[in-house]
Design a protein around this motif. Structure first.
Motif, PDB file in Angstrom:
ATOM      1  N   VAL A   1       0.682  -1.258  -0.087  1.00  0.00           N
ATOM      2  CA  VAL A   1      -0.135  -0.065  -0.065  1.00  0.00           C
ATOM      3  C   VAL A   1       0.723   1.260  -0.099  1.00  0.00           C
ATOM      4  O   VAL A   1       0.668   2.337  -0.719  1.00  0.00           O
ATOM      5  CB  VAL A   1      -0.928  -0.028   1.370  1.00  0.00           C
ATOM      6  CG1 VAL A   1      -1.614   1.363   1.453  1.00  0.00           C
ATOM      7  CG2 VAL A   1      -2.212  -1.360   1.105  1.00  0.00           C
ATOM      8  N   ALA A   2       1.950   1.281   0.800  1.00  0.00           N
ATOM      9  CA  ALA A   2       2.658   2.483   0.910  1.00  0.00           C
ATOM     10  C   ALA A   2       3.567   2.533  -0.380  1.00  0.00           C
ATOM     11  O   ALA A   2       3.611   3.865  -0.850  1.00  0.00           O
ATOM     12  CB  ALA A   2       3.897   2.265   2.022  1.00  0.00           C
TER      13      ALA A   2
ATOM     14  N   LEU B   1       3.042   5.905  -2.727  1.00  0.00           N
ATOM     15  CA  LEU B   1       3.897   6.741  -3.325  1.00  0.00           C
ATOM     16  C   LEU B   1       3.895   6.941  -4.861  1.00  0.00           C
ATOM     17  O   LEU B   1       4.187   7.722  -5.314  1.00  0.00           O
ATOM     18  CB  LEU B   1       5.415   6.192  -2.868  1.00  0.00           C
ATOM     19  CG  LEU B   1       6.564   7.040  -3.145  1.00  0.00           C
ATOM     20  CD1 LEU B   1       6.588   8.305  -2.653  1.00  0.00           C
ATOM     21  CD2 LEU B   1       7.913   6.120  -2.873  1.00  0.00           C
ATOM     22  N   LEU B   2       3.952   5.772  -5.660  1.00  0.00           N
ATOM     23  CA  LEU B   2       3.932   5.782  -7.178  1.00  0.00           C
ATOM     24  C   LEU B   2       2.843   6.743  -7.547  1.00  0.00           C
ATOM     25  O   LEU B   2       2.918   7.653  -8.439  1.00  0.00           O
ATOM     26  CB  LEU B   2       3.723   4.443  -7.548  1.00  0.00           C
ATOM     27  CG  LEU B   2       4.971   3.380  -7.333  1.00  0.00           C
ATOM     28  CD1 LEU B   2       4.570   2.151  -7.729  1.00  0.00           C
ATOM     29  CD2 LEU B   2       5.998   4.096  -8.173  1.00  0.00           C
ATOM     30  N   GLY B   3       1.684   6.635  -6.966  1.00  0.00           N
ATOM     31  CA  GLY B   3       0.460   7.376  -7.102  1.00  0.00           C
ATOM     32  C   GLY B   3       0.521   8.923  -7.133  1.00  0.00           C
ATOM     33  O   GLY B   3       0.315   9.860  -7.968  1.00  0.00           O
ATOM     34  N   HIS B   4       1.172   9.129  -5.824  1.00  0.00           N
ATOM     35  CA  HIS B   4       1.487  10.607  -5.642  1.00  0.00           C
ATOM     36  C   HIS B   4       2.616  11.172  -6.371  1.00  0.00           C
ATOM     37  O   HIS B   4       2.493  12.557  -7.113  1.00  0.00           O
ATOM     38  CB  HIS B   4       2.033  10.893  -4.125  1.00  0.00           C
ATOM     39  CG  HIS B   4       0.771  10.755  -3.112  1.00  0.00           C
ATOM     40  ND1 HIS B   4      -0.247  11.533  -2.963  1.00  0.00           N
ATOM     41  CD2 HIS B   4       0.644   9.766  -2.343  1.00  0.00           C
ATOM     42  CE1 HIS B   4      -1.149  11.148  -1.952  1.00  0.00           C
ATOM     43  NE2 HIS B   4      -0.635   9.872  -1.522  1.00  0.00           N
ATOM     44  N   ARG B   5       3.586  10.521  -6.707  1.00  0.00           N
ATOM     45  CA  ARG B   5       4.558  11.024  -7.709  1.00  0.00           C
ATOM     46  C   ARG B   5       3.983  11.094  -9.161  1.00  0.00           C
ATOM     47  O   ARG B   5       4.424  12.172  -9.839  1.00  0.00           O
ATOM     48  CB  ARG B   5       5.832   9.887  -7.592  1.00  0.00           C
ATOM     49  CG  ARG B   5       6.468   9.873  -6.478  1.00  0.00           C
ATOM     50  CD  ARG B   5       7.631  11.034  -6.251  1.00  0.00           C
ATOM     51  NE  ARG B   5       8.252  11.350  -5.030  1.00  0.00           N
ATOM     52  CZ  ARG B   5       9.217  10.650  -4.914  1.00  0.00           C
ATOM     53  NH1 ARG B   5      10.135  10.023  -5.762  1.00  0.00           N
ATOM     54  NH2 ARG B   5       9.804  10.822  -3.573  1.00  0.00           N
TER      55      ARG B   5
ATOM     56  N   ILE C   1      -7.004  -1.493  -4.440  1.00  0.00           N
ATOM     57  CA  ILE C   1      -7.458  -3.023  -4.113  1.00  0.00           C
ATOM     58  C   ILE C   1      -6.295  -3.589  -3.058  1.00  0.00           C
ATOM     59  O   ILE C   1      -6.929  -4.521  -2.304  1.00  0.00           O
ATOM     60  CB  ILE C   1      -6.956  -3.758  -5.492  1.00  0.00           C
ATOM     61  CG1 ILE C   1      -7.773  -3.157  -6.584  1.00  0.00           C
ATOM     62  CG2 ILE C   1      -6.965  -5.044  -5.446  1.00  0.00           C
ATOM     63  CD1 ILE C   1      -7.495  -3.451  -7.931  1.00  0.00           C
ATOM     64  N   VAL C   2      -5.178  -3.047  -2.799  1.00  0.00           N
ATOM     65  CA  VAL C   2      -4.249  -3.571  -1.769  1.00  0.00           C
ATOM     66  C   VAL C   2      -4.840  -3.128  -0.393  1.00  0.00           C
ATOM     67  O   VAL C   2      -4.818  -4.087   0.660  1.00  0.00           O
ATOM     68  CB  VAL C   2      -2.883  -3.206  -2.003  1.00  0.00           C
ATOM     69  CG1 VAL C   2      -1.900  -3.823  -0.786  1.00  0.00           C
ATOM     70  CG2 VAL C   2      -2.139  -3.923  -3.445  1.00  0.00           C
ATOM     71  N   GLU C   3      -5.250  -1.930  -0.437  1.00  0.00           N
ATOM     72  CA  GLU C   3      -5.973  -1.669   0.774  1.00  0.00           C
ATOM     73  C   GLU C   3      -7.136  -2.481   1.288  1.00  0.00           C
ATOM     74  O   GLU C   3      -7.402  -2.930   2.348  1.00  0.00           O
ATOM     75  CB  GLU C   3      -6.390  -0.083   0.869  1.00  0.00           C
ATOM     76  CG  GLU C   3      -5.264   0.709   0.769  1.00  0.00           C
ATOM     77  CD  GLU C   3      -5.653   2.373   0.723  1.00  0.00           C
ATOM     78  OE1 GLU C   3      -6.851   2.566   0.405  1.00  0.00           O
ATOM     79  OE2 GLU C   3      -4.859   3.194   0.921  1.00  0.00           O
TER      80      GLU C   3
END
Length: 175
Positions: free
Chosen positions: A30-31, A35-39, A134-136
């Protein structure tokens, strides 16, 4: 009866360690996906800003182009006292207009390229964020194992976690 409870507790204890490890792995995933989504979202905003700046420059060059063409047309229609000087000045403005036309085309192409790149990054961000969600969900379902002691929640969480991981990783495949 006491022996049955001890066997059940031993069985539950055997299940809890792999579930705890799975929960830890899902939390890390999830982390990473977050991170990838925010970047990717940040990069998308930067690219959109750059594209907007290019379109503003395109517009400025278009305005200057029309100004140069207007002055050149004006010089062609009026009856100046010094025709040679007016003709030279008109040629100067026509050359400037031609220069702005060429520069404008290049700026417009750069803006279009930035918009295409932004769209690509946007699609990647969508994949990363979908994988994150999905992972959450997998993390939550897997944690139900701790409450219910049912193996099906653990296996479902692992399955959903793999689907979420694949979804997030598919963002790297978008070109």
């Amino acid at each position: 009866m006491h022996e049955v409870i001890e066997v059940q507790e031993a069985h539950d204890g055997q299940l809890m360690l792999p579930v705890a490890v799975t929960l830890s792995i899902l939390a890390v995933l999830v982390a990473i996906a977050t991170l990838l989504g925010h970047r990717a979202s940040t990069e998308e905003i930067i690219l959109q800003t750059r594209a907007t700046d290019q379109w503003a420059l395109f517009q400025a060059k278009t305005i200057r182009l029309h100004e140069m063409q207007g002055v050149a047309d004006l010089l062609a229609t009026v009856s100046p006292v010094d025709r040679e000087k007016a003709g030279a000045l008109r040629e100067k403005y026509l050359k400037e207009a031609e220069r702005y036309e060429k520069e404008r085309e290049g700026v417009g192409e750069q803006a279009k390229e930035l918009e295409k790149e932004r769209e690509l990054v946007s699609r990647r961000a969508d994949r990363y964020e979908a994988g994150e969600v999905i992972v959450e969900i997998a993390l939550i379902i897997c944690s139900l194992t701790l409450l219910t002691k049912k193996r099906i929640f653990w296996l479902s969480g692992i399955g959903l976690g793999l689907i979420g991981l694949c979804t997030a990783l598919s963002g790297f495949l978008i070109h």
